[in-house]
Enzyme design. Structure first.
Site, PDB file in Angstrom:
ATOM      1  N   CYS A 229      -6.681   0.508   4.336  1.00  0.00           N
ATOM      2  CA  CYS A 229      -5.426  -0.055   3.837  1.00  0.00           C
ATOM      3  C   CYS A 229      -5.558  -1.568   3.723  1.00  0.00           C
ATOM      4  O   CYS A 229      -6.005  -2.239   4.667  1.00  0.00           O
ATOM      5  CB  CYS A 229      -4.277   0.295   4.771  1.00  0.00           C
ATOM      6  SG  CYS A 229      -2.682  -0.350   4.229  1.00  0.00           S
TER       7      CYS A 229
ATOM      8  N   ARG B  43      -1.253   9.709  -9.981  1.00  0.00           N
ATOM      9  CA  ARG B  43       0.137   9.278 -10.000  1.00  0.00           C
ATOM     10  C   ARG B  43       0.488   8.564 -11.301  1.00  0.00           C
ATOM     11  O   ARG B  43       1.564   8.759 -11.868  1.00  0.00           O
ATOM     12  CB  ARG B  43       0.401   8.359  -8.812  1.00  0.00           C
ATOM     13  CG  ARG B  43       0.295   9.044  -7.448  1.00  0.00           C
ATOM     14  CD  ARG B  43       0.666   8.058  -6.356  1.00  0.00           C
ATOM     15  NE  ARG B  43       0.666   8.675  -5.050  1.00  0.00           N
ATOM     16  CZ  ARG B  43      -0.382   8.676  -4.232  1.00  0.00           C
ATOM     17  NH1 ARG B  43      -1.500   8.114  -4.620  1.00  0.00           N
ATOM     18  NH2 ARG B  43      -0.312   9.254  -3.055  1.00  0.00           N
TER      19      ARG B  43
END
Length: 509
Positions: free
Chosen positions: A337, A435
């Site tokens: 991340c 997505r």
């Protein structure tokens, strides 16, 4: 929560052993659990690591879902496919099937896991009228080498026979149908429901007598009930902590997002998913509330988890406003991340778990309802697991830690030394592709791609980790994870002089 914590401000859980000595920054620090008194009767066999996964009232009832080990696999493309879900459930944990894929594919993954009833499997079926090309394509997509033939392709239709990858050649037999190449029922060994029921010992005895690796179980009227495979019987006898539902099927969770949640939740409900996870990096939003209210209104029988949050306010929002059954804590601390570096939004996992756990304990005292906490992100070692649990988490959610196993969906790269497997975050460009095709707008990446060492089969790897975790619980002077919450002491440890320690008294449950 732990009784007290000795530390300076917010730290990651990451262990020293994952940062090479010459790469550690000046003043590198982490957290560690202190040893406690070990009485004579505190043996390794007396340590229990079963934990609640959804809310309940201690002393009045039991949670509807209780994990046999405190482990969930993260809802990531590189971690939680159907193989991970099946194997982790057999070991006592639960996987969260990722939602960054078409709804139908995610639902089919759930169905595949739910078809396993111990050693009894509800298999995929085909019709005698299906063409060989269809069967070949399904074999490629599912990885199965055997298909069972029923009338009308009904799951529990009249059983007609079986077709395997040895019964046809896709090129030679193109244009033919299943009935042209299948082995009819009168050429197969079968067993009947009245003979075997769901008795594993009887299944094992019958399988030993069978000439085939798969033995169809039929209802007495000839309809297909399910199938037992010799391999599954061997595995079932070995697993003592399988996580099973009320019908003796393996349990599995699935992630949903805040975009197509209406369609996705319906499909997952129809697939008989056990638990839903509203999977967002920032769970303190109107979108999460809207999604939660939809689940409560339309599917009140399905428990659901919310997240992620890192504060008491976030916990109260998810529990009191959204009605979640458990809370995921953590933001910006996963190994792949990059959100903290990009926009400066994150929180050290120790402070996140501590504050959310304090809110959980206050809520328990006020209402009598216990809300489990799942520590999500930044857990790379057994030491990190122990610290996270001592800080107040009930469950650890693992991504990187499991990504190098055989059961993760990625391929092993044997050209690297040592062999490795690819690993990427759901906020990375690789995961975002799906997505974006669905019209979701992303301005920048919040995750990266990496490699993790290949570690072999999940069973051996995770069982060893659980042995180490139990030893850590024992050496802390406690017997259970609940005991860690009450009695553990967590401290900052550093290679340099840490200066005056801050000692925080911790409340007990």
């Amino acid at each position: 929560m732990a009784k007290r914590i000795i530390r300076e401000p917010s730290f990651p859980l990451s262990s020293y052993d994952v940062v090479p000595f010459n790469e550690r920054p000046s003043g590198y620090r982490g957290l560690i659990t202190l040893p406690g008194y070990i009485p004579r009767d505190l043996s390794p066999d007396s340590i229990h690591i079963s934990v609640p996964l959804i809310k309940y009232r201690p002393g009045q009832d039991e949670p509807l879902i209780r994990l046999n080990i405190p482990v969930m696999s993260a809802a990531m493309q590189a971690v939680s496919g159907q193989q991970m879900a099946k194997e982790l459930a057999r070991l006592g944990g639960m996987s969260v099937i990722y939602c960054s894929q078409p709804i139908s594919d995610q639902a089919e993954m759930v169905r595949t896991v739910k078809r396993h009833k111990g050693a009894f499997v509800e298999v995929e079926v085909v019709s005698p009228e299906d063409r060989i090309e269809y069967v070949a394509e399904r074999m490629r997509k599912t990885g199965y080498s055997k298909f069972f033939v029923t009338e009308g392709r009904q799951q529990h239709g009249l059983f007609l026979g079986m077709i395997t990858d040895n019964d046809f050649d896709e090129k030679i037999h193109r244009g033919l149908t299943v009935k042209d190449r299948m082995r009819p029922v009168n050429q197969l060994d079968v067993a009947y429901d009245h003979e075997i029921g769901y008795d594993i010992k009887k299944a094992n005895d019958l399988a030993k007598e069978s000439h085939h690796s798969a033995l169809p179980i039929l209802y007495d009227d000839g309809r297909l009930r399910d199938v037992i495979f010799r391999r599954d019987i061997r595995e079932h006898r070995e697993y003592k902590t399988e996580l099973l539902d009320s019908k003796k099927r393996l349990m599995v969770a699935a992630a949903i997002n805040t975009h197509d949640y209406k369609e996705r939740t319906k499909a997952l409900f129809d697939a008989e998913v056990d638990l839903l996870v509203i999977d967002t990096s920032q769970g303190w939003t109107d979108y999460v509330e809207e999604t939660a209210k939809h689940i409560q209104r339309e599917y009140p029988q399905i428990p659901f988890i919310g997240g992620n949050v890192v504060s008491a306010e976030g916990f109260k929002f998810l529990v009191e406003t959204c009605g979640v059954y458990a809370v995921k804590a953590g933001m910006g601390i996963g190994s792949i991340c990059i959100t903290p570096h990009q926009i400066g939004i994150a929180r050290g996992q120790d402070r996140a778990i501590e504050e959310v756990a304090q809110a959980r304990d206050a809520y328990l005292k006020e209402t009598g309802i216990y809300i489990p906490i799942i520590a999500d992100g930044g857990i790379r070692s057994v030491r990190d697991m122990l610290v996270a649990l001592a800080l107040g988490a009930d469950v650890v959610m693992l991504g990187r830690f499991l990504a190098g196993t055989n059961e993760s969906p990625t391929e092993i790269n044997f050209n690297m030394s040592p062999p490795k497997k690819p690993y990427w975050g759901e906020g990375s460009a690789r995961a975002r592709l799906w997505r974006e095709k669905r019209g979701y707008n992303y301005e920048f990446d919040e995750g990266v791609e990496a490699w993790v060492d290949y570690v072999g089969p999940l069973e051996r790897y995770l069982n060893q980790a659980m042995i180490q975790l139990k030893d850590g619980i024992r050496k802390s002077g406690t017997r259970t994870i609940d005991g860690l919450h009450r009695d553990a002491i967590v401290e900052v440890i550093s290679e340099e002089e840490a200066g005056p320690s801050v000692l925080l008294e911790r409340s007990t449950k």
